[in-house]
Design a protein around this motif. Sequence first.
Motif, PDB file in Angstrom:
ATOM      1  N   GLY A 107      -4.378 -20.561  -4.093  1.00 52.96           N
ATOM      2  CA  GLY A 107      -3.605 -21.336  -3.019  1.00 52.96           C
ATOM      3  C   GLY A 107      -2.637 -20.536  -2.381  1.00 52.96           C
ATOM      4  N   GLU A 108      -2.673 -19.117  -2.427  1.00 47.82           N
ATOM      5  CA  GLU A 108      -1.744 -18.579  -1.794  1.00 47.82           C
ATOM      6  C   GLU A 108      -1.729 -18.483  -0.262  1.00 47.82           C
ATOM      7  N   HIS A 109      -0.738 -18.231   0.428  1.00 50.51           N
ATOM      8  CA  HIS A 109      -0.935 -18.100   1.867  1.00 50.51           C
ATOM      9  C   HIS A 109      -1.351 -16.670   2.256  1.00 50.51           C
ATOM     10  N   THR A 110      -0.717 -15.821   1.548  1.00 51.97           N
ATOM     11  CA  THR A 110      -0.736 -14.226   1.880  1.00 51.97           C
ATOM     12  C   THR A 110      -1.259 -13.481   0.447  1.00 51.97           C
ATOM     13  N   ARG A 111      -2.340 -12.837   0.648  1.00 58.32           N
ATOM     14  CA  ARG A 111      -2.765 -11.683  -0.323  1.00 58.32           C
ATOM     15  C   ARG A 111      -2.382 -10.580  -0.048  1.00 58.32           C
ATOM     16  N   VAL A 112      -2.084  -9.780  -1.001  1.00 59.94           N
ATOM     17  CA  VAL A 112      -1.638  -8.298  -0.874  1.00 59.94           C
ATOM     18  C   VAL A 112      -2.234  -7.564  -1.924  1.00 59.94           C
ATOM     19  N   VAL A 113      -2.976  -6.464  -1.519  1.00 54.76           N
ATOM     20  CA  VAL A 113      -3.385  -5.487  -2.712  1.00 54.76           C
ATOM     21  C   VAL A 113      -2.566  -4.224  -2.591  1.00 54.76           C
ATOM     22  N   LEU A 114      -2.058  -3.779  -3.730  1.00 58.82           N
ATOM     23  CA  LEU A 114      -1.530  -2.664  -3.777  1.00 58.82           C
ATOM     24  C   LEU A 114      -2.564  -1.369  -4.248  1.00 58.82           C
ATOM     25  N   LEU A 115      -2.266  -0.330  -3.511  1.00 58.82           N
ATOM     26  CA  LEU A 115      -3.269   0.798  -3.888  1.00 58.82           C
ATOM     27  C   LEU A 115      -2.175   2.020  -4.202  1.00 58.82           C
ATOM     28  N   SER A 116      -2.069   2.575  -5.414  1.00 55.20           N
ATOM     29  CA  SER A 116      -1.162   3.615  -5.247  1.00 55.20           C
ATOM     30  C   SER A 116      -1.625   5.064  -5.253  1.00 55.20           C
ATOM     31  N   THR A 117      -1.089   5.929  -4.475  1.00 55.56           N
ATOM     32  CA  THR A 117      -1.195   7.204  -4.191  1.00 55.56           C
ATOM     33  C   THR A 117      -1.887   8.059  -5.354  1.00 55.56           C
ATOM     34  N   THR A 118      -1.764   7.744  -6.562  1.00 56.71           N
ATOM     35  CA  THR A 118      -2.533   8.276  -7.615  1.00 56.71           C
ATOM     36  C   THR A 118      -3.770   7.733  -8.062  1.00 56.71           C
ATOM     37  N   SER A 140       1.048   2.256  -2.479  1.00 54.30           N
ATOM     38  CA  SER A 140       2.530   2.378  -3.197  1.00 54.30           C
ATOM     39  C   SER A 140       2.541   3.945  -3.722  1.00 54.30           C
ATOM     40  N   LYS A 141       3.676   4.171  -4.315  1.00 48.91           N
ATOM     41  CA  LYS A 141       4.322   5.485  -4.870  1.00 48.91           C
ATOM     42  C   LYS A 141       4.024   6.639  -3.813  1.00 48.91           C
ATOM     43  N   LEU A 142       4.489   6.324  -2.620  1.00 52.33           N
ATOM     44  CA  LEU A 142       4.600   7.295  -1.557  1.00 52.33           C
ATOM     45  C   LEU A 142       5.435   8.773  -2.128  1.00 52.33           C
ATOM     46  N   ASP A 143       6.422   8.611  -2.847  1.00 51.62           N
ATOM     47  CA  ASP A 143       7.129   9.618  -3.211  1.00 51.62           C
ATOM     48  C   ASP A 143       6.232  10.552  -3.929  1.00 51.62           C
ATOM     49  N   LEU A 144       5.012  10.142  -4.568  1.00 51.64           N
ATOM     50  CA  LEU A 144       4.065  11.034  -5.301  1.00 51.64           C
ATOM     51  C   LEU A 144       3.186  11.857  -4.088  1.00 51.64           C
ATOM     52  N   LEU A 145       3.069  11.461  -3.248  1.00 50.01           N
ATOM     53  CA  LEU A 145       1.986  12.083  -2.120  1.00 50.01           C
ATOM     54  C   LEU A 145       1.957  13.506  -2.114  1.00 50.01           C
ATOM     55  N   PRO A 146       3.160  14.350  -2.124  1.00 44.03           N
ATOM     56  CA  PRO A 146       3.241  15.769  -2.110  1.00 44.03           C
ATOM     57  C   PRO A 146       2.305  16.126  -3.265  1.00 44.03           C
ATOM     58  N   HIS A 147       2.285  15.505  -4.450  1.00 45.83           N
ATOM     59  CA  HIS A 147       1.766  16.054  -5.527  1.00 45.83           C
ATOM     60  C   HIS A 147       0.330  15.546  -5.817  1.00 45.83           C
ATOM     61  N   VAL A 148      -0.313  14.738  -5.158  1.00 46.66           N
ATOM     62  CA  VAL A 148      -1.563  14.180  -5.368  1.00 46.66           C
ATOM     63  C   VAL A 148      -2.514  14.207  -4.058  1.00 46.66           C
ATOM     64  N   PRO A 149      -3.967  14.588  -4.288  1.00 51.46           N
ATOM     65  CA  PRO A 149      -4.716  14.615  -3.074  1.00 51.46           C
ATOM     66  C   PRO A 149      -5.152  13.286  -2.536  1.00 51.46           C
ATOM     67  N   PHE A 150      -4.142  12.597  -1.760  1.00 47.33           N
ATOM     68  CA  PHE A 150      -4.366  11.188  -1.181  1.00 47.33           C
ATOM     69  C   PHE A 150      -4.117  11.467   0.174  1.00 47.33           C
ATOM     70  N   SER A 151      -4.951  10.880   1.030  1.00 44.43           N
ATOM     71  CA  SER A 151      -4.871  10.733   2.486  1.00 44.43           C
ATOM     72  C   SER A 151      -4.507   9.264   3.074  1.00 44.43           C
ATOM     73  N   ILE A 152      -3.387   9.265   3.482  1.00 46.10           N
ATOM     74  CA  ILE A 152      -3.301   7.694   3.902  1.00 46.10           C
ATOM     75  C   ILE A 152      -4.188   7.432   5.079  1.00 46.10           C
ATOM     76  N   PRO A 153      -4.482   8.272   5.905  1.00 40.85           N
ATOM     77  CA  PRO A 153      -5.448   7.818   7.049  1.00 40.85           C
ATOM     78  C   PRO A 153      -6.727   7.508   6.541  1.00 40.85           C
ATOM     79  N   ALA A 154      -7.194   8.474   5.625  1.00 43.08           N
ATOM     80  CA  ALA A 154      -8.569   8.198   4.945  1.00 43.08           C
ATOM     81  C   ALA A 154      -8.596   6.715   4.291  1.00 43.08           C
TER      82      ALA A 154
END
Length: 199
Positions: A107-118, A140-154
Amino acid sequence: MLASRGTLIVNLLSSPGSGKTTLLAETAKRWKDRYRLGVLVGDIATDRDAQKLAPWVPAIQLTTGGACHLGLPQVQRGWEQWEGERLDFLFIENIGNLVCPSSHDLGEHTRVVLLSTTEGDDKPGKYPKVFRTSHGVVISKLDLLPHVPFSIPAASDDARKVQPHLEIIPLSALSGEGLDVWLRFLETQRAMHVCNDCS
Ligand SMILES: Nc1nc2c(ncn2[C@@H]2O[C@H](COP(=O)(O)OP(=O)(O)O)[C@@H](O)[C@H]2O)c(=O)[nH]1
Ligand SMILES: [Mg+2]
C-alpha cells in the motif's frame, strides 16, 4: 486512508546490510523538529532494528518468524498501534532481500531500493523486478566508493534499462553526503501523493 491524513508511506527494500536502518535513523535525526515520522521495521528475528531506531523515531518491529517479506495484514496490524496518530511519513523497512519483497504491495506510495557500493554495480540487471517496481534507488555507502570497484554511471544505466523513470540518489549515511537530496526527494514524493500545499 493514510494519504487523506497527510501520511506518505515509503517502503524501503534492499539486501541485508545495505544501510536501511542507518538511513532511517539519519533521516529521523534531521527531521525531528520538522515532521512526525514512524517506522514499521521488518525482520525475520529479533527487535534489534526497532531498538536502534527508538532513540530517534517511534519504531514498531514486525517479526516474520522466517517469511522473506512483509505482508499487508502485518503492516496494517503494526499501523493500528498508532491509530489516531497523524504522521507525515510512515516508513516501512522491509525484510533484507532483493527478491520476495518486490512482489508484495504494502500500500506504499513510494518504493525505494537501496544498493550499496559494496554490493556491485551489476545488481540492477540481475534483480530487475525490485528496480522496475521502485520509484527511487539510493546508492548507499558513498563514502566507501574510493575503496571498491563500483561505478555509479554503470549502476544507474543498468537500473534505468529496467525502469527509465528511476530517481537515483547516491548518498552516505555515515558522512551525510547526499542526504539533502534524499530529504528533498521524500518531500517531493509527499507533495505529489499526499497534499499539494505541504512543504
Ligand atoms: N561506510 C558506511 N557504512 C554504513 C553506511 N550506512 C550503513 N552502514 C553500515 O552498514 C551496516 C549495515 O547497516 P544497516 O543500516 O543495519 O543495514 P540494513 O540491514 O539495510 O538495515 C552497519 O554496520 C552500518 O553501520 C554508510 O553510509 N557508510
Ligand atoms: Mg535494518
